[in-house]
Enzyme design. Structure first.
Site, PDB file in Angstrom:
ATOM      1  N   THR A 198       0.836  -1.200   0.000  1.00 37.94           N
ATOM      2  CA  THR A 198       0.000   0.000   0.000  1.00 37.94           C
ATOM      3  C   THR A 198       0.865   1.241   0.000  1.00 37.94           C
ATOM      4  OG1 THR A 198      -1.760   1.194   1.161  1.00 37.94           O
ATOM      5  CG2 THR A 198      -0.166   0.056   2.528  1.00 37.94           C
ATOM      6  N   ARG A 199       0.280   2.325  -0.454  1.00 33.85           N
ATOM      7  CA  ARG A 199       0.917   3.624  -0.247  1.00 33.85           C
ATOM      8  C   ARG A 199      -0.087   4.558   0.403  1.00 33.85           C
ATOM      9  NH1 ARG A 199      -0.212   3.523  -5.979  1.00 33.85           N
ATOM     10  NH2 ARG A 199      -1.234   5.440  -6.602  1.00 33.85           N
ATOM     11  N   HIS A 206      -9.401  -1.452   3.844  1.00 32.70           N
ATOM     12  CA  HIS A 206      -8.141  -2.210   3.771  1.00 32.70           C
ATOM     13  C   HIS A 206      -8.045  -3.221   4.909  1.00 32.70           C
ATOM     14  CE1 HIS A 206      -7.115   1.860   2.029  1.00 32.70           C
ATOM     15  NE2 HIS A 206      -7.069   1.050   1.006  1.00 32.70           N
ATOM     16  N   ARG A 292      -8.163  -3.425  -6.385  1.00 32.10           N
ATOM     17  CA  ARG A 292      -8.692  -2.784  -7.566  1.00 32.10           C
ATOM     18  C   ARG A 292      -7.709  -1.700  -8.000  1.00 32.10           C
ATOM     19  NH1 ARG A 292     -14.211  -0.315  -8.948  1.00 32.10           N
ATOM     20  NH2 ARG A 292     -13.362   1.770  -8.897  1.00 32.10           N
TER      21      ARG A 292
END
Ligand SMILES: [Zn+2]
Length: 392
Positions: A198-199, A206, A292
């Site tokens: 992730t960023r 999440h 996605r």
């Protein structure tokens, strides 16, 4: 090369280690003084380290022309192994003119010597083709393409050795290298490990995805990217604090490992999803969550392109198992976090904020809705962004 620990083999079979230590390093430092210096771009600084510590196994250096062409056109190395993004060492015309094949060079970041390389090949970059194939667009509005067009017109290919890690590393205590994570997973008794890239901060959506995945494996490797990103992403230090807050309060400590992924973000969407999956396999993970529009930016990629690209490879070729997740959100009618796959209701019932909306609310000093983000996380983000604004 030491025996590799872990329940999944590195990509290509062996974990690459191109870090020189002890007397070999001393000798190389001495010799490097006579080599011409080649300045690394910010991305190349990160790539050099990734190659050296085995994150990019089986790469042992920056790609040669054969590898460049094969990766760009076929998403494979010349030996047939899947590889989706060429890891290149770009230099400008002036630098290229002063260098020749067979020559040894010192790879530097400013005054800081990081490594050495023997130039196996010097060749011109084919930027437009690289953009079209890897980024699926030649538009300069795409941040990855813009960076590609800005960098030098020549590429140097050849095997590297790292003598010094990057200077001024962030979060040194969280920079576990693949050889280390493999040992850490083994010592925890984890055989099946899912990696989450992730960023962004961990919002409820999440958390839902991570915990759903954790139900079928032994451990979660939360692996946020902290390398070079776009200016409007939430700053890495604020994100790390937010991860620590949610892990402390809502995750079982013996089922989660937090580490940082010091790779540069390319925003290559589907191709980068493959790239990220292979890197996590090298860290010893057996499963990889692909969300996605993974690693996408703007509207350059279709919603499920980053899922569909895995179908271009035979089962087992990538090795790590991708876990595909749909768009997830809190639904007021369901009273839970759900996905477009599991909720029959409509958009009006969904609590969803875009990255831009999140950023704007935090900048105004507002907390995010509780259905969207846990208050512990909201608070860390809000306070972090506010503190940042005051020092700007
Ligand atoms: Zn619903």
């Amino acid at each position: 090369m030491s025996r590799v620990v872990g329940s999944i083999a590195p990509h290509g079979g062996q974990l690459v280690n191109r870090v020189l230590r002890g007397s070999l390093r001393e000798a190389a430092l001495e010799r490097a003084q006579a080599f011409p210096n080649v300045q690394l771009t910010r991305m190349a600084v990160s790539d050099l380290e990734m190659i050296a510590v085995g994150v990019f196994s089986p790469l042992t250096g920056f790609v040669t022309k054969d590898e460049y062409d094969s990766v760009i056109d076929d998403m494979r190395l010349p030996n047939g192994l899947p590889w989706s993004i060429p890891v290149t060492l770009p230099v400008d015309d002036h630098t290229a003119a002063g260098l020749k094949e067979g020559q040894e060079i010192a790879l530097v970041d400013g005054e800081h010597l990081m490594g050495i390389m023997t130039i196996a090949e010097k060749y011109p970059a084919d930027k437009e083709r690289e953009a079209r194939q890897v980024y699926r667009t030649t538009e300069e509005a795409h941040p990855g393409v813009a960076r590609l067009y800005r960098q030098g017109n020549w590429l140097l290919g050849g095997e590297i050795f790292m003598l010094n890690g990057p200077k001024d590393v962030e979060f040194p205590e969280l920079r576990h290298e693949p050889a280390q994570t493999r040992r850490m997973f083994a010592s925890r008794g984890w055989r099946r490990i899912v990696a989450f890239q992730t960023r962004n901060p961990i919002h409820r959506a999440h958390e839902y995805i991570q915990k759903t995945a954790l139900e079928i494996v032994d451990g979660l490797f939360l692996h946020p990217l902290v390398g070079e990103t776009k200016g409007d992403d939430i700053p890495a230090d604020v994100r790390i604090q937010s991860y620590q807050a949610i892990l402390r309060d809502y995750y079982p400590a013996d089922r989660v490992l937090l580490g940082v992924f010091p790779a540069a973000m390319r925003y290559a969407g589907p191709r980068e999803a493959i790239f990220h999956a292979i890197a996590r396999k090298n860290y010893g993970c057996t499963h990889f969550i692909v969300g996605r529009d993974h690693a996408g930016v703007g509207n350059y990629y279709g919603t499920y392109d980053a899922h569909n690209i895995f179908d271009e490879f035979a089962p087992g070729e990538i090795g790590i198992t991708p876990l595909f997740f749909d768009y997830t959100f809190f639904c007021k009618k369901c009273g839970a976090v759900v996905s477009a796959k599991t909720c029959p209701h409509s958009k009006e019932d969904w609590v969803y904020l875009s990255g831009t909306q999140v950023r704007e609310m935090l900048e105004r000093g507002e907390m995010l809705p509780e259905e969207f983000t846990r208050p512990e996380v909201s608070k860390v983000l809000r306070d972090g962004i506010q503190a940042r604004r005051q020092t700007e």
